[in-house]
Scaffold this motif. Structure first.
Motif, PDB file in Angstrom:
ATOM      1  N   SER A 268       0.847  -1.191   0.000  1.00  0.00           N
ATOM      2  CA  SER A 268       0.000   0.000   0.000  1.00  0.00           C
ATOM      3  C   SER A 268       0.881   1.240   0.000  1.00  0.00           C
ATOM      4  CB  SER A 268      -0.942   0.003   1.215  1.00  0.00           C
ATOM      5  OG  SER A 268      -0.212  -0.008   2.431  1.00  0.00           O
ATOM      6  N   ALA A 269       0.279   2.349  -0.376  1.00  0.00           N
ATOM      7  CA  ALA A 269       0.977   3.639  -0.400  1.00  0.00           C
ATOM      8  C   ALA A 269       0.139   4.649   0.362  1.00  0.00           C
ATOM      9  CB  ALA A 269       1.201   4.107  -1.836  1.00  0.00           C
ATOM     10  N   LEU A 270       0.752   5.296   1.343  1.00  0.00           N
ATOM     11  CA  LEU A 270       0.090   6.341   2.111  1.00  0.00           C
ATOM     12  C   LEU A 270       0.736   7.671   1.734  1.00  0.00           C
ATOM     13  CD1 LEU A 270      -1.979   7.037   4.346  1.00  0.00           C
ATOM     14  CD2 LEU A 270      -0.099   6.838   5.994  1.00  0.00           C
ATOM     15  N   VAL A 271      -0.051   8.547   1.149  1.00  0.00           N
ATOM     16  CA  VAL A 271       0.442   9.837   0.663  1.00  0.00           C
ATOM     17  C   VAL A 271      -0.101  10.922   1.579  1.00  0.00           C
ATOM     18  CG1 VAL A 271       0.442  11.453  -1.272  1.00  0.00           C
ATOM     19  CG2 VAL A 271       0.561   8.986  -1.702  1.00  0.00           C
ATOM     20  N   ILE A 272       0.806  11.621   2.273  1.00  0.00           N
ATOM     21  CA  ILE A 272       0.422  12.655   3.233  1.00  0.00           C
ATOM     22  C   ILE A 272       0.836  14.009   2.666  1.00  0.00           C
ATOM     23  CG2 ILE A 272       0.682  13.501   5.587  1.00  0.00           C
ATOM     24  CD1 ILE A 272       1.505  10.647   6.391  1.00  0.00           C
ATOM     25  N   GLY A 273      -0.138  14.906   2.562  1.00  0.00           N
ATOM     26  CA  GLY A 273       0.124  16.242   2.042  1.00  0.00           C
ATOM     27  C   GLY A 273      -0.535  17.294   2.909  1.00  0.00           C
ATOM     28  N   SER A 274      -0.549  18.518   2.432  1.00  0.00           N
ATOM     29  CA  SER A 274      -1.090  19.619   3.224  1.00  0.00           C
ATOM     30  C   SER A 274      -2.581  19.469   3.470  1.00  0.00           C
ATOM     31  CB  SER A 274      -0.808  20.955   2.518  1.00  0.00           C
ATOM     32  OG  SER A 274      -1.371  20.948   1.213  1.00  0.00           O
ATOM     33  N   GLY A 275      -3.274  18.711   2.602  1.00  0.00           N
ATOM     34  CA  GLY A 275      -4.716  18.555   2.757  1.00  0.00           C
ATOM     35  C   GLY A 275      -5.130  17.320   3.517  1.00  0.00           C
ATOM     36  N   GLY A 276      -4.187  16.473   3.925  1.00  0.00           N
ATOM     37  CA  GLY A 276      -4.562  15.265   4.631  1.00  0.00           C
ATOM     38  C   GLY A 276      -3.789  14.070   4.122  1.00  0.00           C
ATOM     39  N   ALA A 277      -4.372  12.884   4.266  1.00  0.00           N
ATOM     40  CA  ALA A 277      -3.716  11.643   3.888  1.00  0.00           C
ATOM     41  C   ALA A 277      -4.605  10.854   2.949  1.00  0.00           C
ATOM     42  CB  ALA A 277      -3.386  10.809   5.128  1.00  0.00           C
TER      43      ALA A 277
END
Length: 435
Positions: A268-277
């Motif tokens: 799996s890939a968890l992408v965390i940015g300024s708007g959330g995950a």
């Protein structure tokens, strides 16, 4: 425990340990707490002021070092950094506190109440787990690191840091394990280790600990932090590995055993940015009773469409290009290149999108003429599948002479041919959402 008991032979590390011992004395600790917020510009003047006030120069150097590390640590630990202690290497390798909280949540959701953090470093993961109510025994083999972790765990009376080796840790009363093996060489210039059997402890020893925790018949709840470049073929069977991206940078790959893995999910890939995950898995819905998922195959390459998509590094590392391409109804532009393309403009947290303006075979002369004609002088240059570095191309083009218009240049291969794509980035609206 006195950090001066370190066994390190490096003179710089010995000097740091001696300074840390001074900081841990009551007078040193009190002095550290009185310092103003650290700024590099004021450090020399502040040091001189402290020495004139009668403070020992070695103590002054030690407290200023901790003040500097606290200021740097705020990027990973926020306001908590201002009451913590650090080592330079420990801070560099520490898990960011929001990511450490995600690790801890896995254990909490699996019913774990007592956690062993083996290879705890300065205690970042142990702090996050303790803050969620877990009783943590943090173990490290370096006395200086244990001294630092002891201070950082002081707000949590049910947690403690102890000196020891991960493989020989006492697991009595422990129902979950988190591990962060050393992934760099300890002799000579530090370099990253990519073979998990060269980690300390090696991945095979981690797998054995998971089975030991589970009583020998099955894996117990164990998570281990791996390097993001690990070969997927080297991962243990019947585990879930999640690659985590933080604002565009792939930080780590976490391998989960037993009850803390997601049933039916391998990658799996968890992408965390300024708007959330946002979470992308190799299966849409996990089925604990069903067969192991088959990965979605990579798409068949096709022509460049009206839009280009650059998948997040976590998606690429997790081998989920095929899954993302299917979700976007897109395809690749070359069998060896991880760019996707389609005629539709799609907003996704798992890739950066670009509207294609023009594409041409790579030629400095032709590209120069195009930039001059369109007055393109502000360039973002990206590359994949070409040896030419962006700064070398920028030096050769000298784009500021062409004008003030902006564009993105993508140096890549299309159907095996070196090409340049001129594009405009999609507007990024909102933030990531789970998928």
């Amino acid at each position: 425990m006195s950090p001066a008991a370190t066994t390190a032979s490096d003179p710089a590390e010995e000097a740091f340990a001696a300074g840390l011992a001074r900081v841990l004395d009551p007078a040193g600790w009190d002095l550290l707490q009185t310092l103003p917020p650290y700024t590099e510009a004021d450090a020399l003047a502040l040091g001189a002021t402290l020495r004139r006030a009668g403070h020992d120069p070695e103590l002054v150097a030690a407290v200023l070092t901790q003040a500097r590390l606290r200021a740097k640590g705020a990027e990973k630990f926020g306001e908590f950094a201002h009451s913590m202690l650090f080592t330079p290497r420990g801070l560099e390798q520490a898990t960011r506190l929001p990511v450490a909280a995600l690790h801890a949540r896995r254990f909490l959701d699996a019913g774990v109440s007592s956690l062993a953090d083996l290879g705890c470093g300065i205690g970042g993961d142990a702090m996050a787990a303790s803050a969620l109510g877990l009783a943590v025994t943090a173990v490290d083999r370096d006395p200086v690191t244990v001294a630092v972790a002891t201070v950082n765990l002081q707000p949590f009376p049910s947690s403690r840091a102890v000196l020891g080796e991960a493989e020989q840790a006492d697991l009595s009363g422990i129902d979950g394990i988190w591990m962060d093996p050393a992934r760099r060489t300890v002799r000579g210039p530090a370099r990253r280790l990519h073979d998990p059997e060269q980690y300390s402890p090696p991945l095979s020893a981690v797998t054995a600990l998971a089975r030991r925790l589970g009583g020998g018949e099955q894996d117990g709840p164990l998570g281990v932090k791996l390097g993001p470049g690990i070969d997927r073929d080297a991962l243990p069977p019947d585990t879930e590995t999640q690659w985590i991206s933080w604002h565009g940078h792939v930080l780590e790959a976490d391998c989960w055993f037993g009850p803390v893995r997601t049933p039916g999910v391998a990658h799996s890939a968890l992408v965390i940015g300024s708007g959330g995950a946002a979470l992308l898995r190799d299966v849409e819905e996990s089925d604990p009773t069903g067969p192991a998922p088959s990965p979605v195959p990579d798409p068949v390459p096709g022509p460049l469409g009206a839009h280009l998509y650059e998948p997040d590094g976590a998606v690429i590392r997790a081998g989920l290009i095929g899954r993302l391409a299917r979700d976007l109804d897109a395809h690749t532009i070359d069998p060896t290149i991880a760019y996707l393309t389609s005629d539709a403009a799609v907003s996704t947290p798992f890739a950066h999108g670009y509207a294609v303006r023009h594409v041409m075979p790579f030629s400095i002369k032709r590209l120069t003429a195009y930039l001059r004609e369109h007055r393109l002088g502000r360039l973002e240059i990206k590359k994949r599948g070409t040896a030419l570095e962006p700064e070398e191309l920028r030096r050769r083009l000298r784009p500021r002479r062409f004008g003030d218009e902006a564009a993105t240049l993508v140096l890549t291969r299309i159907a095996g041919e070196q090409s340049v794509i001129v594009a405009d980035p999609h507007a990024r609206e909102g933030g990531p959402s789970a998928a």
